[in-house]
Design a protein around this motif. Structure first.
Motif, PDB file in Angstrom:
ATOM      1  N   ALA A 164      -1.431  18.060  16.136  1.00  0.00           N
ATOM      2  CA  ALA A 164      -1.072  16.790  15.498  1.00  0.00           C
ATOM      3  C   ALA A 164      -0.364  15.829  16.452  1.00  0.00           C
ATOM      4  N   ASP A 165       0.277  16.355  17.483  1.00  0.00           N
ATOM      5  CA  ASP A 165       1.022  15.478  18.381  1.00  0.00           C
ATOM      6  C   ASP A 165       0.159  14.861  19.479  1.00  0.00           C
ATOM      7  N   THR A 166      -1.163  15.051  19.397  1.00  0.00           N
ATOM      8  CA  THR A 166      -2.052  14.467  20.403  1.00  0.00           C
ATOM      9  C   THR A 166      -2.716  13.180  19.912  1.00  0.00           C
ATOM     10  N   HIS A 167      -2.365  12.741  18.725  1.00  0.00           N
ATOM     11  CA  HIS A 167      -2.915  11.495  18.182  1.00  0.00           C
ATOM     12  C   HIS A 167      -1.965  10.964  17.118  1.00  0.00           C
ATOM     13  N   ALA A 168      -2.194   9.741  16.670  1.00  0.00           N
ATOM     14  CA  ALA A 168      -1.345   9.145  15.635  1.00  0.00           C
ATOM     15  C   ALA A 168      -1.478   9.925  14.330  1.00  0.00           C
ATOM     16  N   PRO A 169      -0.454   9.896  13.483  1.00  0.00           N
ATOM     17  CA  PRO A 169      -0.531  10.585  12.182  1.00  0.00           C
ATOM     18  C   PRO A 169      -1.700  10.055  11.355  1.00  0.00           C
ATOM     19  N   ILE A 170      -2.410  10.956  10.693  1.00  0.00           N
ATOM     20  CA  ILE A 170      -3.572  10.584   9.883  1.00  0.00           C
ATOM     21  C   ILE A 170      -3.119  10.424   8.435  1.00  0.00           C
ATOM     22  N   THR A 171      -3.082   9.196   7.985  1.00  0.00           N
ATOM     23  CA  THR A 171      -2.615   8.908   6.634  1.00  0.00           C
ATOM     24  C   THR A 171      -3.647   8.053   5.900  1.00  0.00           C
ATOM     25  N   ILE A 196      -0.873   9.509  -6.700  1.00  0.00           N
ATOM     26  CA  ILE A 196       0.280  10.253  -6.188  1.00  0.00           C
ATOM     27  C   ILE A 196       0.887  11.166  -7.255  1.00  0.00           C
ATOM     28  N   THR A 197       0.192  11.353  -8.361  1.00  0.00           N
ATOM     29  CA  THR A 197       0.651  12.307  -9.367  1.00  0.00           C
ATOM     30  C   THR A 197       0.347  13.726  -8.914  1.00  0.00           C
ATOM     31  N   GLN A 198       0.997  14.683  -9.541  1.00  0.00           N
ATOM     32  CA  GLN A 198       0.778  16.088  -9.224  1.00  0.00           C
ATOM     33  C   GLN A 198      -0.683  16.470  -9.382  1.00  0.00           C
ATOM     34  N   LYS A 199      -1.322  15.988 -10.446  1.00  0.00           N
ATOM     35  CA  LYS A 199      -2.723  16.333 -10.720  1.00  0.00           C
ATOM     36  C   LYS A 199      -3.643  15.870  -9.594  1.00  0.00           C
ATOM     37  N   GLU A 247      -5.498  18.409  -2.248  1.00  0.00           N
ATOM     38  CA  GLU A 247      -5.230  19.647  -1.505  1.00  0.00           C
ATOM     39  C   GLU A 247      -6.406  20.613  -1.599  1.00  0.00           C
ATOM     40  N   ASP A 248      -6.987  20.713  -2.775  1.00  0.00           N
ATOM     41  CA  ASP A 248      -8.130  21.613  -2.970  1.00  0.00           C
ATOM     42  C   ASP A 248      -9.321  21.209  -2.106  1.00  0.00           C
ATOM     43  N   HIS A 249      -9.363  19.942  -1.712  1.00  0.00           N
ATOM     44  CA  HIS A 249     -10.461  19.451  -0.871  1.00  0.00           C
ATOM     45  C   HIS A 249     -10.077  19.398   0.609  1.00  0.00           C
ATOM     46  N   GLY A 250      -8.970  20.026   0.972  1.00  0.00           N
ATOM     47  CA  GLY A 250      -8.614  20.140   2.379  1.00  0.00           C
ATOM     48  C   GLY A 250      -7.685  19.084   2.914  1.00  0.00           C
ATOM     49  N   PHE A 251      -7.210  18.175   2.062  1.00  0.00           N
ATOM     50  CA  PHE A 251      -6.258  17.164   2.503  1.00  0.00           C
ATOM     51  C   PHE A 251      -4.840  17.738   2.450  1.00  0.00           C
ATOM     52  N   LEU A 252      -3.919  17.028   3.080  1.00  0.00           N
ATOM     53  CA  LEU A 252      -2.502  17.354   2.979  1.00  0.00           C
ATOM     54  C   LEU A 252      -1.859  16.414   1.981  1.00  0.00           C
ATOM     55  N   ARG A 253      -0.826  16.878   1.316  1.00  0.00           N
ATOM     56  CA  ARG A 253      -0.169  16.063   0.302  1.00  0.00           C
ATOM     57  C   ARG A 253       0.451  14.802   0.911  1.00  0.00           C
ATOM     58  N   ALA A 254       0.589  13.794   0.093  1.00  0.00           N
ATOM     59  CA  ALA A 254       1.151  12.531   0.556  1.00  0.00           C
ATOM     60  C   ALA A 254       2.569  12.698   1.073  1.00  0.00           C
ATOM     61  N   ASP A 255       3.308  13.660   0.519  1.00  0.00           N
ATOM     62  CA  ASP A 255       4.700  13.857   0.919  1.00  0.00           C
ATOM     63  C   ASP A 255       4.836  14.863   2.063  1.00  0.00           C
ATOM     64  N   HIS A 256       3.694  15.283   2.619  1.00  0.00           N
ATOM     65  CA  HIS A 256       3.722  16.246   3.722  1.00  0.00           C
ATOM     66  C   HIS A 256       4.143  15.514   5.000  1.00  0.00           C
ATOM     67  N   GLY A 257       5.055  16.081   5.747  1.00  0.00           N
ATOM     68  CA  GLY A 257       5.517  15.441   6.977  1.00  0.00           C
ATOM     69  C   GLY A 257       4.408  15.341   8.000  1.00  0.00           C
ATOM     70  N   ALA A 280       0.838  -1.212   0.000  1.00  0.00           N
ATOM     71  CA  ALA A 280       0.000   0.000   0.000  1.00  0.00           C
ATOM     72  C   ALA A 280       0.868   1.255   0.000  1.00  0.00           C
ATOM     73  N   GLN A 281       0.394   2.273  -0.691  1.00  0.00           N
ATOM     74  CA  GLN A 281       1.086   3.558  -0.747  1.00  0.00           C
ATOM     75  C   GLN A 281       0.266   4.623  -0.029  1.00  0.00           C
ATOM     76  N   ILE A 282       0.934   5.505   0.706  1.00  0.00           N
ATOM     77  CA  ILE A 282       0.260   6.635   1.331  1.00  0.00           C
ATOM     78  C   ILE A 282      -0.027   7.655   0.233  1.00  0.00           C
ATOM     79  N   VAL A 283      -1.303   7.988   0.045  1.00  0.00           N
ATOM     80  CA  VAL A 283      -1.670   8.899  -1.042  1.00  0.00           C
ATOM     81  C   VAL A 283      -2.159  10.256  -0.534  1.00  0.00           C
ATOM     82  N   ALA A 284      -2.408  10.383   0.765  1.00  0.00           N
ATOM     83  CA  ALA A 284      -2.846  11.666   1.327  1.00  0.00           C
ATOM     84  C   ALA A 284      -2.677  11.631   2.837  1.00  0.00           C
ATOM     85  N   ARG A 285      -2.750  12.809   3.422  1.00  0.00           N
ATOM     86  CA  ARG A 285      -2.725  12.963   4.880  1.00  0.00           C
ATOM     87  C   ARG A 285      -3.825  13.937   5.276  1.00  0.00           C
TER      88      ARG A 285
END
Length: 245
Positions: free
Chosen positions: A200-207, A225-228, A234-244, A92-97
């Motif tokens: 964010a440090d009050t719970h496990a990372p949301i991936t 995981i493409t730019q598109k 991101e436009d829908h309020g998610f964080l990018r997959a490569d976001h720490g 499995a690949q992480i595709v959003a956060r």
């Protein structure tokens, strides 16, 4: 005459509509509704989208439900699928956060600190959230409330739902004064507002891990995981997959 019949048969065959391409079936966490529908419009093959709580989606896949891709809201359920013998879950690949927020109906005053939540709820108010053992958003919410020392005192005032979008709807309708959802959910509903940003440090990372269950599903996981696709998320309020985290 024979040649005429052959030509007629050929023309009739050409007149028939081309066979429609079979859609890829995607089982996805309910919080991805909206973003995934826009991604489906950008993906070159048709998609059939089914939404629900991550636990529900994972159990259906483990039971043999036909799907090409499964997209969940935390890694625990993907690990569970691997334990159930779904071998591709291991790749499995992480595709959003995402991140967690406290919401209330629009016009509600902001919450200055979590300790104020019991007083704001009062004796009768309920806190909407996903079901703690099956819905990742509910699990994250429990971690946060436990971290703040509020879990034990608020358990009797919880309104737990089958998926996070159902918790969002309770707050949007005014059925509950507060709810714990993802930031992307708050982004999708104009009748609610964020009254507290959960650290964010009050719970496990949301991936959001995605796994291809068939060879055909691999193309969609790669597309996510493409730019598109990342821009749409991101436009829908998610964080990018490569976001720490």
């Amino acid at each position: 005459m024979i040649r005429f019949c052959a030509l007629l048969t050929l023309f009739c065959g050409l007149a028939l509509p081309l066979r429609a391409e079979a859609p890829l079936t995607v089982f996805a966490a309910a919080s991805l509704r909206g973003a995934l529908e826009e991604i489906a419009e950008a993906f070159p093959a048709p998609l059939a989208l089914a939404y629900g709580g991550s636990g529900t989606m994972a159990r259906q896949v483990a039971a043999g439900a036909p799907a090409d891709v499964v997209l969940l809201a935390n890694t625990d359920w993907m690990d569970w699928l691997s334990d159930q013998g779904v071998s591709t879950a291991e790749q499995a690949q992480i595709v959003a956060r995402n991140h967690l927020v406290l919401i209330a109906p629009r016009g509600t005053a902001a919450l200055s600190q979590p300790a104020d939540l019991p007083a704001r709820l009062g004796r009768m108010g309920r806190l909407a959230m996903g079901q703690r053992d099956a819905v990742p958003a509910g699990s994250y919410a429990r971690e946060w409330l436990t971290h703040e020392g509020l879990w034990e005192s608020l358990q009797s005032q919880l309104a737990e739902t089958d998926n996070v979008r159902a918790a969002l709807a309770l707050v949007a309708r005014g059925d509950t004064p507060f709810g714990v959802v993802y930031a992307s959910d708050a982004h999708a509903e104009e009748d609610v507002q964020i009254v507290y940003e959960v650290p964010a440090d009050t719970h496990a990372p949301i991936t959001y891990p995605a796994a291809a269950l068939t060879p055909e599903g691999t193309a969609l996981v790669d597309f996510l995981i493409t730019q598109k696709a990342q821009t749409i998320l991101e436009d829908h309020g998610f964080l990018r997959a490569d976001h720490g985290s």
